[in-house]
Design a protein around this motif. Sequence first.
Motif, PDB file in Angstrom:
ATOM      1  N   UNK A  44       0.850  -1.189   0.000  1.00 29.15           N
ATOM      2  CA  UNK A  44       0.000   0.000   0.000  1.00 29.15           C
ATOM      3  C   UNK A  44       0.893   1.248   0.000  1.00 29.15           C
ATOM      4  N   UNK A  45       0.748   2.060  -1.046  1.00 23.81           N
ATOM      5  CA  UNK A  45       1.558   3.261  -1.216  1.00 23.81           C
ATOM      6  C   UNK A  45       0.637   4.458  -1.432  1.00 23.81           C
ATOM      7  N   UNK A  46       1.024   5.607  -0.869  1.00 26.03           N
ATOM      8  CA  UNK A  46       0.193   6.805  -0.927  1.00 26.03           C
ATOM      9  C   UNK A  46       1.076   7.999  -1.273  1.00 26.03           C
ATOM     10  N   UNK A  47       0.546   8.883  -2.110  1.00 25.39           N
ATOM     11  CA  UNK A  47       1.215  10.142  -2.418  1.00 25.39           C
ATOM     12  C   UNK A  47       0.184  11.262  -2.427  1.00 25.39           C
ATOM     13  N   UNK A  48       0.552  12.408  -1.847  1.00 30.88           N
ATOM     14  CA  UNK A  48      -0.314  13.578  -1.792  1.00 30.88           C
ATOM     15  C   UNK A  48       0.447  14.750  -2.399  1.00 30.88           C
ATOM     16  N   UNK A  49      -0.150  15.422  -3.363  1.00 30.08           N
ATOM     17  CA  UNK A  49       0.532  16.539  -4.024  1.00 30.08           C
ATOM     18  C   UNK A  49       0.508  17.796  -3.176  1.00 30.08           C
ATOM     19  N   UNK A  55      -1.766   3.358  -4.470  1.00 26.51           N
ATOM     20  CA  UNK A  55      -1.500   2.087  -5.150  1.00 26.51           C
ATOM     21  C   UNK A  55      -1.672   0.967  -4.142  1.00 26.51           C
ATOM     22  N   UNK A  56      -2.589   0.055  -4.418  1.00 22.77           N
ATOM     23  CA  UNK A  56      -2.926  -1.034  -3.501  1.00 22.77           C
ATOM     24  C   UNK A  56      -2.690  -2.369  -4.200  1.00 22.77           C
ATOM     25  N   UNK A  57      -1.644  -3.070  -3.797  1.00 22.02           N
ATOM     26  CA  UNK A  57      -1.333  -4.399  -4.364  1.00 22.02           C
ATOM     27  C   UNK A  57      -1.357  -5.473  -3.284  1.00 22.02           C
ATOM     28  N   UNK A  72      -3.231 -10.332  -4.123  1.00 20.71           N
ATOM     29  CA  UNK A  72      -2.482 -10.826  -5.294  1.00 20.71           C
ATOM     30  C   UNK A  72      -3.349 -11.079  -6.516  1.00 20.71           C
ATOM     31  N   UNK A  73      -4.666 -11.089  -6.369  1.00 25.76           N
ATOM     32  CA  UNK A  73      -5.544 -11.380  -7.500  1.00 25.76           C
ATOM     33  C   UNK A  73      -5.647 -10.205  -8.453  1.00 25.76           C
ATOM     34  N   UNK A  74      -5.434  -8.984  -7.961  1.00 29.30           N
ATOM     35  CA  UNK A  74      -5.527  -7.812  -8.831  1.00 29.30           C
ATOM     36  C   UNK A  74      -4.787  -6.648  -8.179  1.00 29.30           C
ATOM     37  N   UNK A  75      -4.475  -5.655  -8.996  1.00 30.36           N
ATOM     38  CA  UNK A  75      -3.835  -4.430  -8.531  1.00 30.36           C
ATOM     39  C   UNK A  75      -4.794  -3.264  -8.705  1.00 30.36           C
ATOM     40  N   UNK A  76      -4.849  -2.396  -7.706  1.00 30.94           N
ATOM     41  CA  UNK A  76      -5.735  -1.232  -7.737  1.00 30.94           C
ATOM     42  C   UNK A  76      -4.902   0.039  -7.649  1.00 30.94           C
ATOM     43  N   UNK A  77      -5.209   0.986  -8.524  1.00 32.51           N
ATOM     44  CA  UNK A  77      -4.547   2.291  -8.502  1.00 32.51           C
ATOM     45  C   UNK A  77      -5.641   3.354  -8.495  1.00 32.51           C
ATOM     46  N   UNK A  78      -5.595   4.238  -7.490  1.00 32.29           N
ATOM     47  CA  UNK A  78      -6.601   5.274  -7.320  1.00 32.29           C
ATOM     48  C   UNK A  78      -5.980   6.633  -7.643  1.00 32.29           C
ATOM     49  N   UNK A  89      -8.118  -0.926 -12.298  1.00 34.27           N
ATOM     50  CA  UNK A  89      -8.021  -2.294 -11.766  1.00 34.27           C
ATOM     51  C   UNK A  89      -7.348  -3.173 -12.809  1.00 34.27           C
ATOM     52  N   UNK A  90      -6.188  -3.722 -12.424  1.00 36.79           N
ATOM     53  CA  UNK A  90      -5.411  -4.561 -13.337  1.00 36.79           C
ATOM     54  C   UNK A  90      -5.463  -6.001 -12.870  1.00 36.79           C
ATOM     55  N   UNK A  91      -5.920  -6.901 -13.779  1.00 33.93           N
ATOM     56  CA  UNK A  91      -6.020  -8.326 -13.475  1.00 33.93           C
ATOM     57  C   UNK A  91      -4.716  -9.032 -13.834  1.00 33.93           C
TER      58      UNK A  91
END
Length: 393
Positions: free
Chosen positions: A157-162, A176-178, A181-187, A210-212
Amino acid sequence: MKLIERYILRRASLMFVATLVPLLGIVWVTQALASVNLVTDSGQSIFAFLKLATLIIPSVIPIILPFALVIGVSQTLTVMNSDSELTVLNSAGASRVTIIRPVMILAIAMSFVSFAVDNFAEPYSRVAVRKMIATAHADMLSAVVQENTFRKVADGLYVQVAERRNGGVLRGLFVADTRDPRFELVYYAREGAVDENSSALVMKDGEVHRKLPDGDVSIIKFDSYAFDLTDLTQSLGKSNIRAKDRDLFYLLNPDPKDPQFEKNPGAFTAELHRRFTEWLLPAVFGLIALVVSADARSHREARVHPMLTALLTALFVRWLSFYASNNAEESVYFIPIMYLIPIVTAALAIRFLGRNKSLDIPMTFGERLTDLRDRVLARFTRAGSTPTGGGQP
């Protein structure tokens, strides 16, 4: 106590303190620097860092104290021998007890200090440190609002704030939430805020990628989305109290329902016996220092410096103690060995003292190293002086 005994006790005590303070300072700095990132990343103040660094001190005292004692005593007696003070004492008919008594008074006193710190002060400080670390990790609000910093909040779990604005408004959110292991989520979100009541990161005007595993990517746009942090903050906010963090009375009668005890009961048994054995090390190291450096010797006698001999012997005994205590968690057969190490070492040292024998590292090993060094240097010297070309046929 005789005047000469008070003199030896005073000199040994001063040398012990002069050795302990720098060693303690060095170890304290190295341990404290390891916590700098934790304190700064969680937004803690300098006072929190100083408190955390101070709480680390009791955990290093039992480790440093025996070595400071063996260095202080051996150096004191070596200097007294160099100044011919030990020779004068022997010529005056003083027995070795005159030297042994003040040193052992200091060593036994340090053993009791080590016992008190190891069983009462250190457990309290360890628990306090673990709670501070858990609180710092659980402070998710401070963790995610740092501007222009790509931070790892947890594994996967990674976070960035501008930008951070007044009222707790966050601009330019990237998450970024990985963890799954079934999928990757990027917000991505234009703005958001942390809701302290629900422990959720509320994002507005953004999208989710959402990346499968097969490489397909789905994109979902949203006007408002709440990223739940409840499980993360609860898990990070808990401090696991282990066997080393418990005081002596708890180790004598641990709670059978303690999760750490249920998980590894051998660790509690090994820790209890470690508390009953390692506090003897200052007294044992004091005996080692006496065996090595309590006798008067001629300055012309070739031998390794007594402090080096005493320190190497103490390191070997300490390594044996560490090895036995670490393996006692897995096998109860190492528990008797934990008691035999200080007892046998002390018995051998007392036997050496009773027979007026001393312990030395053989000079032959050092002489062989010196000869090897001289031969290598001579070979390189000859190779450097050999002509490399232009010689007569």
